[in-house]
Design a protein around this motif. Sequence first.
Motif, PDB file in Angstrom:
ATOM      1  N   ASP A 302       0.817  -1.221   0.000  1.00  0.00           N
ATOM      2  CA  ASP A 302       0.000   0.000   0.000  1.00  0.00           C
ATOM      3  C   ASP A 302       0.848   1.268   0.000  1.00  0.00           C
ATOM      4  OD1 ASP A 302      -2.123  -1.581  -0.103  1.00  0.00           O
ATOM      5  OD2 ASP A 302      -2.850  -1.235   1.925  1.00  0.00           O
ATOM      6  N   SER A 303       2.001   1.199  -0.636  1.00  0.00           N
ATOM      7  CA  SER A 303       2.838   2.388  -0.860  1.00  0.00           C
ATOM      8  C   SER A 303       3.361   3.045   0.405  1.00  0.00           C
ATOM      9  CB  SER A 303       2.080   3.447  -1.686  1.00  0.00           C
ATOM     10  OG  SER A 303       1.563   2.877  -2.837  1.00  0.00           O
ATOM     11  N   GLU A 304       3.611   2.267   1.451  1.00  0.00           N
ATOM     12  CA  GLU A 304       4.268   2.874   2.612  1.00  0.00           C
ATOM     13  C   GLU A 304       5.700   2.367   2.679  1.00  0.00           C
ATOM     14  OE1 GLU A 304       0.169   2.103   4.891  1.00  0.00           O
ATOM     15  OE2 GLU A 304       1.583   0.646   4.154  1.00  0.00           O
ATOM     16  N   ILE A 305       6.548   3.211   3.285  1.00  0.00           N
ATOM     17  CA  ILE A 305       7.896   2.742   3.618  1.00  0.00           C
ATOM     18  C   ILE A 305       8.064   2.884   5.127  1.00  0.00           C
ATOM     19  CG2 ILE A 305      10.362   3.084   3.285  1.00  0.00           C
ATOM     20  CD1 ILE A 305       9.760   4.361   0.606  1.00  0.00           C
ATOM     21  N   PHE A 306       8.391   1.766   5.779  1.00  0.00           N
ATOM     22  CA  PHE A 306       8.662   1.784   7.213  1.00  0.00           C
ATOM     23  C   PHE A 306      10.148   1.641   7.436  1.00  0.00           C
ATOM     24  CE2 PHE A 306       4.345   0.010   7.091  1.00  0.00           C
ATOM     25  CZ  PHE A 306       3.705   0.759   8.070  1.00  0.00           C
ATOM     26  N   GLU A 307      10.645   2.289   8.489  1.00  0.00           N
ATOM     27  CA  GLU A 307      12.015   2.022   8.923  1.00  0.00           C
ATOM     28  C   GLU A 307      11.931   1.473  10.333  1.00  0.00           C
ATOM     29  OE1 GLU A 307      16.309   4.055   8.367  1.00  0.00           O
ATOM     30  OE2 GLU A 307      14.757   5.400   9.065  1.00  0.00           O
ATOM     31  N   ILE A 308      12.580   0.321  10.534  1.00  0.00           N
ATOM     32  CA  ILE A 308      12.515  -0.324  11.849  1.00  0.00           C
ATOM     33  C   ILE A 308      13.914  -0.330  12.428  1.00  0.00           C
ATOM     34  CG2 ILE A 308      11.934  -2.459  13.061  1.00  0.00           C
ATOM     35  CD1 ILE A 308      10.213  -3.188  10.599  1.00  0.00           C
ATOM     36  N   VAL A 309      14.016   0.112  13.670  1.00  0.00           N
ATOM     37  CA  VAL A 309      15.290  -0.041  14.379  1.00  0.00           C
ATOM     38  C   VAL A 309      15.155  -1.328  15.179  1.00  0.00           C
ATOM     39  CG1 VAL A 309      16.879   0.990  16.017  1.00  0.00           C
ATOM     40  CG2 VAL A 309      15.516   2.445  14.510  1.00  0.00           C
ATOM     41  N   ARG A 313      11.732  -2.942  17.882  1.00  0.00           N
ATOM     42  CA  ARG A 313      11.135  -3.441  16.647  1.00  0.00           C
ATOM     43  C   ARG A 313       9.623  -3.298  16.633  1.00  0.00           C
ATOM     44  NH1 ARG A 313      12.731  -9.175  18.771  1.00  0.00           N
ATOM     45  NH2 ARG A 313      14.637  -8.033  18.945  1.00  0.00           N
ATOM     46  N   ASN A 314       8.999  -3.005  17.772  1.00  0.00           N
ATOM     47  CA  ASN A 314       7.542  -2.837  17.710  1.00  0.00           C
ATOM     48  C   ASN A 314       7.154  -1.397  17.467  1.00  0.00           C
ATOM     49  OD1 ASN A 314       8.555  -2.011  20.041  1.00  0.00           O
ATOM     50  ND2 ASN A 314       7.194  -3.184  21.394  1.00  0.00           N
ATOM     51  N   LYS A 315       8.160  -0.517  17.247  1.00  0.00           N
ATOM     52  CA  LYS A 315       7.824   0.874  16.937  1.00  0.00           C
ATOM     53  C   LYS A 315       8.439   1.269  15.605  1.00  0.00           C
ATOM     54  CE  LYS A 315       7.154   2.693  21.546  1.00  0.00           C
ATOM     55  NZ  LYS A 315       8.071   3.070  22.621  1.00  0.00           N
ATOM     56  N   PRO A 316       7.855   0.803  14.517  1.00  0.00           N
ATOM     57  CA  PRO A 316       8.424   1.200  13.217  1.00  0.00           C
ATOM     58  C   PRO A 316       8.096   2.657  12.904  1.00  0.00           C
ATOM     59  CG  PRO A 316       6.482  -0.167  12.902  1.00  0.00           C
ATOM     60  CD  PRO A 316       6.688  -0.068  14.381  1.00  0.00           C
ATOM     61  N   PHE A 317       9.020   3.331  12.209  1.00  0.00           N
ATOM     62  CA  PHE A 317       8.751   4.699  11.767  1.00  0.00           C
ATOM     63  C   PHE A 317       8.151   4.636  10.372  1.00  0.00           C
ATOM     64  CE2 PHE A 317      12.402   4.958  14.577  1.00  0.00           C
ATOM     65  CZ  PHE A 317      11.985   5.932  15.470  1.00  0.00           C
ATOM     66  N   LEU A 318       7.086   5.381  10.169  1.00  0.00           N
ATOM     67  CA  LEU A 318       6.480   5.448   8.830  1.00  0.00           C
ATOM     68  C   LEU A 318       7.125   6.640   8.133  1.00  0.00           C
ATOM     69  CD1 LEU A 318       4.372   4.361   6.965  1.00  0.00           C
ATOM     70  CD2 LEU A 318       2.664   5.690   8.126  1.00  0.00           C
ATOM     71  N   ILE A 319       8.034   6.369   7.180  1.00  0.00           N
ATOM     72  CA  ILE A 319       8.778   7.511   6.639  1.00  0.00           C
ATOM     73  C   ILE A 319       8.250   7.968   5.285  1.00  0.00           C
ATOM     74  CG2 ILE A 319      10.906   7.044   7.889  1.00  0.00           C
ATOM     75  CD1 ILE A 319      11.963   5.658   5.492  1.00  0.00           C
ATOM     76  N   MET A 320       7.386   7.204   4.665  1.00  0.00           N
ATOM     77  CA  MET A 320       6.832   7.653   3.379  1.00  0.00           C
ATOM     78  C   MET A 320       5.520   6.929   3.185  1.00  0.00           C
ATOM     79  SD  MET A 320       6.697   9.263   0.594  1.00  0.00           S
ATOM     80  CE  MET A 320       8.214  10.172   0.756  1.00  0.00           C
ATOM     81  N   GLN A 321       4.517   7.640   2.715  1.00  0.00           N
ATOM     82  CA  GLN A 321       3.298   6.931   2.350  1.00  0.00           C
ATOM     83  C   GLN A 321       2.648   7.610   1.172  1.00  0.00           C
ATOM     84  OE1 GLN A 321       0.369   7.108   5.464  1.00  0.00           O
ATOM     85  NE2 GLN A 321       1.607   8.566   6.573  1.00  0.00           N
ATOM     86  N   GLY A 322       1.750   6.881   0.547  1.00  0.00           N
ATOM     87  CA  GLY A 322       1.093   7.415  -0.637  1.00  0.00           C
ATOM     88  C   GLY A 322      -0.212   6.687  -0.826  1.00  0.00           C
TER      89      GLY A 322
END
Length: 1965
Positions: A302-309, A313-322
């Motif tokens: 669904d056009s999202e990019i997550f970054e996980i540290v 790991r249960n708090k992914p950052f949503l860095i791009m969506q569309g």
Amino acid sequence: MADGAAPNCHLRLEWVYGYRGHQCRNNLYYTASKEIVYFVAGVGVVYNTREHKQKFFLGHSDDIISLALHPERTLVATGQVGKEPHICVWDTYNLQTISILKDVHTHGVACLAFDHDGQRLVSIGLDSKNTICVWDWKKGRVLATAAGHIDRIFDVSWDLHQPNKIISCGVKHIKFWSLCGNALSAKRGVFGKTGELQTILCLACARDEITYSGALNGDIYVWKGINLVRTVHSAHGSGIFSMNACEEGFATGGRDGCVRLWDLNFQPITLIDLRETDQGYRGLSVRSVCWQGDHILVGTQDSEIFEIVVHERNKPFLIMQGHCEGELWALAVHPTKPLAVTGSDDRSVRIWSLIDHALIARCNMEEAIRCVAVSSDGIHLALGMKDGSFTVLRIRDMTEVVHIKDRKEAIHELKYSPDGSYLAVGSNDSSIDIYGVLQRYKKVGECFGSLNFITHMDWSTDSKYLQTNDGSGKRLFYSMPSGKEITNKEEAKDVHWATWTCVLGPEVNGIWPKYLDVNGINSVDANFKDQVLVTADDYGLVKLFRYPCFKRGAKFKKYIGHSAHVTNVRWSYDYQWVISIGGADHSVFQWQLIPERKSKEFLHIVLQESFVDSNSDQSDSDQSDVPELDSEIEQELQINYHRQIYKEDLPQLKEKCKEKRQAATSKKREKPPDSSVRLHFVHGYRGYDCRNNLFYTQTGEIVYHVAAVGIVYNRQQNIQRFYLGHDDDIVCLAIHPLKDYISTGQVSRDSTIHIWDAELLKPLSILKGHHQFGVCAVDFSADGKRLASVGLDENHTIVLWDWKKGEKLSSVRGSAEKIFVVKLNPYIPDKLVTAGIKHIKFWQRAGGGLTGRKGYFGNLRKIETIMCVVYGWTDEMVFSGTSTGDVYIWKDMFIIKRIKAHDGPVFSMHALEKGFVTGGKDGVVVLWDDSFERCLKTYSIKRSALAPGSKGLLLEDNPSIRAITLGHGHILVGTKNGEILEIEKSGPITLLVQGHMEGEVWGLDVHPHLPICATVSDDKTLRIWDLSPSHCMLAVRKLKKSGRCCCFSPDGKSLAVGLNDGSFLIVNSDTLEDLVSFHHRKEHISDIKFSPGSGKYLAVASHDNFVDIYNIMSSKRVGICKGASSYITHLDWDKRGKLLQVNTGAKEQLFFEAPRGKPQIINNAEVDKIDWTSWTCVLGTSCEGIWPMVSEVTDVSASCLTSNKKVLVTGDDFGFVKLFRYPVKGKYGKFKRYVAHSTHVTNVRWTHDDGLLVTVGGPDTTVMIWTHELEGYKQAIQYDSEESDFDSDEDGGYDSDVTRENEINYTIRALTTSLRPMSGIKPHLQQKEPSQEERPPVSRALPQPEKLQTNNVGKKKKPIEDLTLALAFGYRGNDCRNNVHYLNDGTDIIYHTASIGIVHNIATGFQSFYLEHTDDILCLTVNQHPKFQKIIATGQVGDSSDMSGTAPLIHIWDATTKQTHSVLRCYHSKGVCCVSFSATGKLLLSVGLDPQYTITVWRWQEGTKVASKSGHTKRIFVAEFRPDSDTQFVSVGMKHVRFWTFAGKALQSKKGNLGSIEDARMQTMLAVAFGANNLTFTGTISGDVYVWREHLLVRIVAKAHNGPVFTMYTTLRDGLIVTGGKERPSKEGGAVKLWDQELKRCRAFRLETGQAMDTVRSVCRCKGKILVGTRNAEIIEVGEKNAACNILINNHMDGPIWGLSTHPIKDIFLSAAEDGTVRLWDIAEKKMLNKVNLGHPARTVAYSPEGDMVAIGMKNGEFIILVVTSLTIWGKKRDRRSAIQDIKFSPSSQYLAVGTCENAIDFYDLTLGPALNRISYCRDIASFVLQIDFSADSNYIQVSTGSYKRLVYEVPLGKQVTEQSQIERITWATWTSILGDEVIGIWSRNLDKADVNCACVSHSGLNIVTGDDFGLVKLFDFPCTEKFAKHKKYLSHSAQIANIKFTSGDRYVVSSGGQDCSLFVWKCL
């Protein structure tokens, strides 16, 4: 500024919202600088998360769908979709395109992967074959391609630990590829029992050939090699879309929304379920993962990019969506804040912050959203839905205000009124509803007026009017809020609109193209403040226009990025940004507006970003913009270089005329004349449409071109030398910067560029294959290694070449407008510039492509046409001359200065060390300083300045200058009028060369007694030329009209000239002044001739179909010849001056009496007797043979007979000058042919003494002078006589071996048919009947007996695991030649049989094998170069001409190690019949068996094809490189021999020329050898050897052999030649002869084979020994000193080898074959011990159980029993008429069973003695017998039959046993049956057209081996009761194995071949 111009402001892409997750995988990575790279729509995005910045790569023209990261993690490769998709490799740091890869894939590029060191790239296409391609991406070169798979491929990867291995996977398959040479060969992964066959979605490689792959069901499959070894079950809940390998291990992502991390051994580390995190949602599906250190990137469907540290790991950052699925149409901007709102078919509405570049709110609705609007106070947000409803939300908290559904169809447009009180809603059911906002959206009005769906609407500023557009292209107005339509246009005129988003209306007329009717514009929005308009269209473009733009076709700036349709576009509230949205790409683009005042800085930003040029090609704006083109340039643009028919088409045309030919060639045709002509001097220079085509060589000669000739002119000696390699007009020329090499490009369908040496006049390289119609510009690089060229095709393709190798480096479509010039940057060889009509472009090479940027003309109103370009003193400085006389100075791509240099166009420019020189249409040469500041000197070209030594006269002052060059202290100038002038620095001008100007030259005559000639041309001049060595133009006169003919009077004092207006004049031939003129006709005068003698009469022929006869003395017309039905073409007088012969355009031959003009009828015989003064006619029996085959498409336009009436010369429309022996009776005479003119030769004349020939070319404007060389003169000149390739009906006789070899048809294994004519249903397809008694699990009955008596095997029974080839008895000599060679100084020999190459040690008999071929080997050669010792090339049979798996292959391998060095997959469709290495050993020549008998030259180490050409129309037998050459080779075959030269990429051949040697005829040539001084020897079918020097026959060695000379060998050490032929052995002669170097003396050797006829097929010589291979498959070594013969290898001569029997105790065996011999072989001794000639083909052979007797069955029904010890006949009998199929002794030695084709088995009792009376036989056998086996107790016999039935009979009664239970209890002594339930598993699935032919169970009873029609030996376990049982297979035989047996003790398996006549011995392991 006019409104047609493009706006001055720019857009710059600032941000892209979105990521392509749908239908793509593995497209998201960290770069080395920790940025993230991914793509969306057609844009590559590099996103810096720390700084929140994006950079963009815009090098694609359509959706990007694949991405691969280079191992160094800075470069990426991206692939796109499209009709001609390309791959870009680009730098993520500076966004430069590094390489463009193109011209392979269609539809799209689905996957990409770099190899481990990043040098190569593999790509997979979306075409129907899913083509896989491997690239050397830096060079843009294809290394290999192959059909990938029949179904979609989803992922591809290089094995990072083995260099040449690639793995691909996809729908229900995984393939393991290996790359060798240019061949990619695949093995399918074997799923086996470990896992189910299913779709594999992704893969990753690890060490030790381990591959991990993710499957559709969520399992991970682990592969070792090609076998599945384990599965990791349920690694994910469903399909695994992405797998990423890194240092720490592997990350996988699946459709279940989970990401899992694994260690390096694929043990689980951790699982992250994104659906469970706070950002997660149901249905989240992972499409891409990238694990780098402690960060993981995840891309979703669904056009999202997550970054996980990892540690949180249960708090992914949503860095791009569309937006995701469906289309995106809805867009609106907030009226007071920098916000944009979008809504999509994914049912979400989203609000984006344009400042923070982030999503700030999102709300999911019930329905798909198609439009949005924000109220003018920014409080309400209205959404129009696809179902016809609309919803209003509060922007503050996204809560619903109201939801209304009044319509059924989608709402496509809604807008709030500026005062905020109304909302207008337009729907697809063509109505607009008006709602009152304050009345809680109560409906207050409706607009009916449209008949189609509503597309756009705008409110007026006072909210009282609404304008709408609908789908039918109507623009309507309504008054508000009532909705009443306003029909009065005046009322609507004065309305001020609050917004303008309509696509129709006068203010936006300019957005529509001028002449095209398109409706592809989806959205517009006007920016009133900056007066610009932005549009969005279906082609993915966002365009910027001026607003308003009233005229259609306004200029614009265009911006790419969106891939397909852009659905909507809006300005932000403060006009800072443009927002555009893409329909299918779901993306939101934010562009920054850079206003005019900032444009200057912007340009410097632009240069960092590679944006598409803004002044688009497509904007065809109004007339104001088309500068008046200079007349000369206009003229040049109108020249059409297309030909009706090209010289390349001639061979096909001739083929078409074959029948005509056969009919004509039955008559014996005259030989061509003995004399010949040679080009001596050419008057002419091509200046009218070419520029900069004139240079000095380093020796001071001048090189230029005209017609099809490259000319090197020595001005001191006034002589010319010619390069005659071209066959049509040369239109460009360049000189190499360091050497005297010239490059010339010509007009032709597949245009060629020749690079040739000006000293030797020989081609160094010929480049072809990439330009059509012609090459209009060429340029060498500063180091001379590269060449750039521009084509005349509609795209003006630019190609960059490595000219020595003949390789295309890069190519690109240059421009739609004509390109005049190309220049390579002298400082940076990867840069070049092209210029032409209204453009200049600066190019940078990128791999296989070039990236170009248009020069920026800045504020210049007009874009000028540029005629010439040179580089200045740095790599950024370019100087260009324009069509207006200015010189522009460019730095990078910007104009920095302009200087007025000439009046009229600057055509030519030359850079000096310290300055420049220019020349223009004004006829002035100007010298400049190095910065174009000062003009240093000017030279005006005037007649007054001509120096005395000039070779002619200037036609006019100040002629237009087209070429300038400096050197040797002079300036050399070429003019449009065809003059070449040399200017000294001090000023005097010398005219060196001169020709006619533009226009055709037709008129020609020679003086009756002086060496001068006159010509007249369409350039309106009459010229007199000196033919003596001074070669100059003596006089010229301008005429009022152009002329077509001229004629000297018999005394030479006057000259008649016919003009095109129907008039003619007679002038004084010295002064050219008028004597008299007449004008009686309207059409042009086509021929004119004085009567002989006193020249009293003048005959004048015109296109009015008349000939007028004038009396010159009285100046009156005295006669008119009438009766012609068409225009007159030629006329001639007879010697008495009383008769005229006339030819017409309708091909009539007419005769008239002079002077009255009365028609005469004269029969042919009389005509031949008449003595004609001249013969220039082309019709009549005496010149019937001058008309070529293809006379429908070409005309012979002129002829002329020598005064001794022996030689007739003709000129025709193809530019050929031909000489015939006169008279030319009969059709298609033989001739000598010369090419120098390019298109039609219009006239030809011999001088008065026949010493010279003068020819004139029509369009090429030249006058050519040829010297006539008479018979005695030994010509060095080459000519070729074209039609002579079919005059050899007497080809030297017939030979059965040659005929068979010529007609043999090779089929590949996979298509073989059955060996025997079987019928019935194959065993694996039969329904099994249930057995009568299903036995209970524990049976009281006796235990089942053994199926097979296990004899002579030790205590332990161990199954056989594997077979290896130990020995091969066989050599392919019957249809292959030159295939036995010495290796290692004669200690070993190498040869081939079936599909194996054999290295055989002479002393020990030890053999080793090369087993990599997949089908029969047809040819073999050894590399003779010391650097490549023991390198072998072998070529095999193949099938298809496409590059599929069955295409024929050539393997190059090492004879010692058997390592494959290279595999070449070729286009020779049927197979490769000949291979030969060049002198350096680096090139390999191959010849195909395809219908064109293609010849290909390869660089085998790289696997690249260098050149290829159709070799001949008939079979080529041998082609060999000259032993001292890499460029010359000779091919021989059916009735031909050709001498080839190979230059660059091109192969050129000359046919062998028989010259005038007596008895010479073009025979079928079979073999070739070479001598010093360019001698070639060819062996013929009649036994003669022909000796050639170059391509001319010099002598014949008659009857070198009595029969065909099949083979010849040139010894490199001493030059001696060995020949081998077909001879009966006699005292004097032998089939092998050793000759001296010149084939003058010889010594014959007899082969003591005992054959009545020896046929030698291969010879080789080394260290005093000669190695001979014969047709009878023997290999013999002959000693040169003592002539002793040592037969090294014996084999069967003809197959199949049906009979095979192994000795019961020893390791020896017998074989019996079609050739009538039975042979005894010893495995340990590795040789044949004995052979018996039976005199009849043998079918079967068997040892008795003790091994003391042998029974042999024959094809004629007879059988013989021999006693082994004495080989005497013990008994023989013939009771049957047809072939015996099998023969067996019973184990008790009492009975002999004989099975035949007569469906019977006969029993004989051997104890009754040798009388052999039949005691009984088996009846009722349904078909012929295949195999027989006795039971161990000799009481039963089992029979397998031709109808796939197995039967059992009692012995000796012959009664059939049908009781199944009884049969099952029998123990068999042997098992050779292919039928029965016990062996059902040996039948495989693919045997629908083929059979298993033979089988044998091992003595241990544990294994069975089989042989089948595919040539496979297979090893199974026995019994083999399950269908399609597992097995091991061995490929070495050709198709069809006839028999197979185990030797005693199961030590070996012996298999005998069908087609290959070979016996293979396999060792059992």
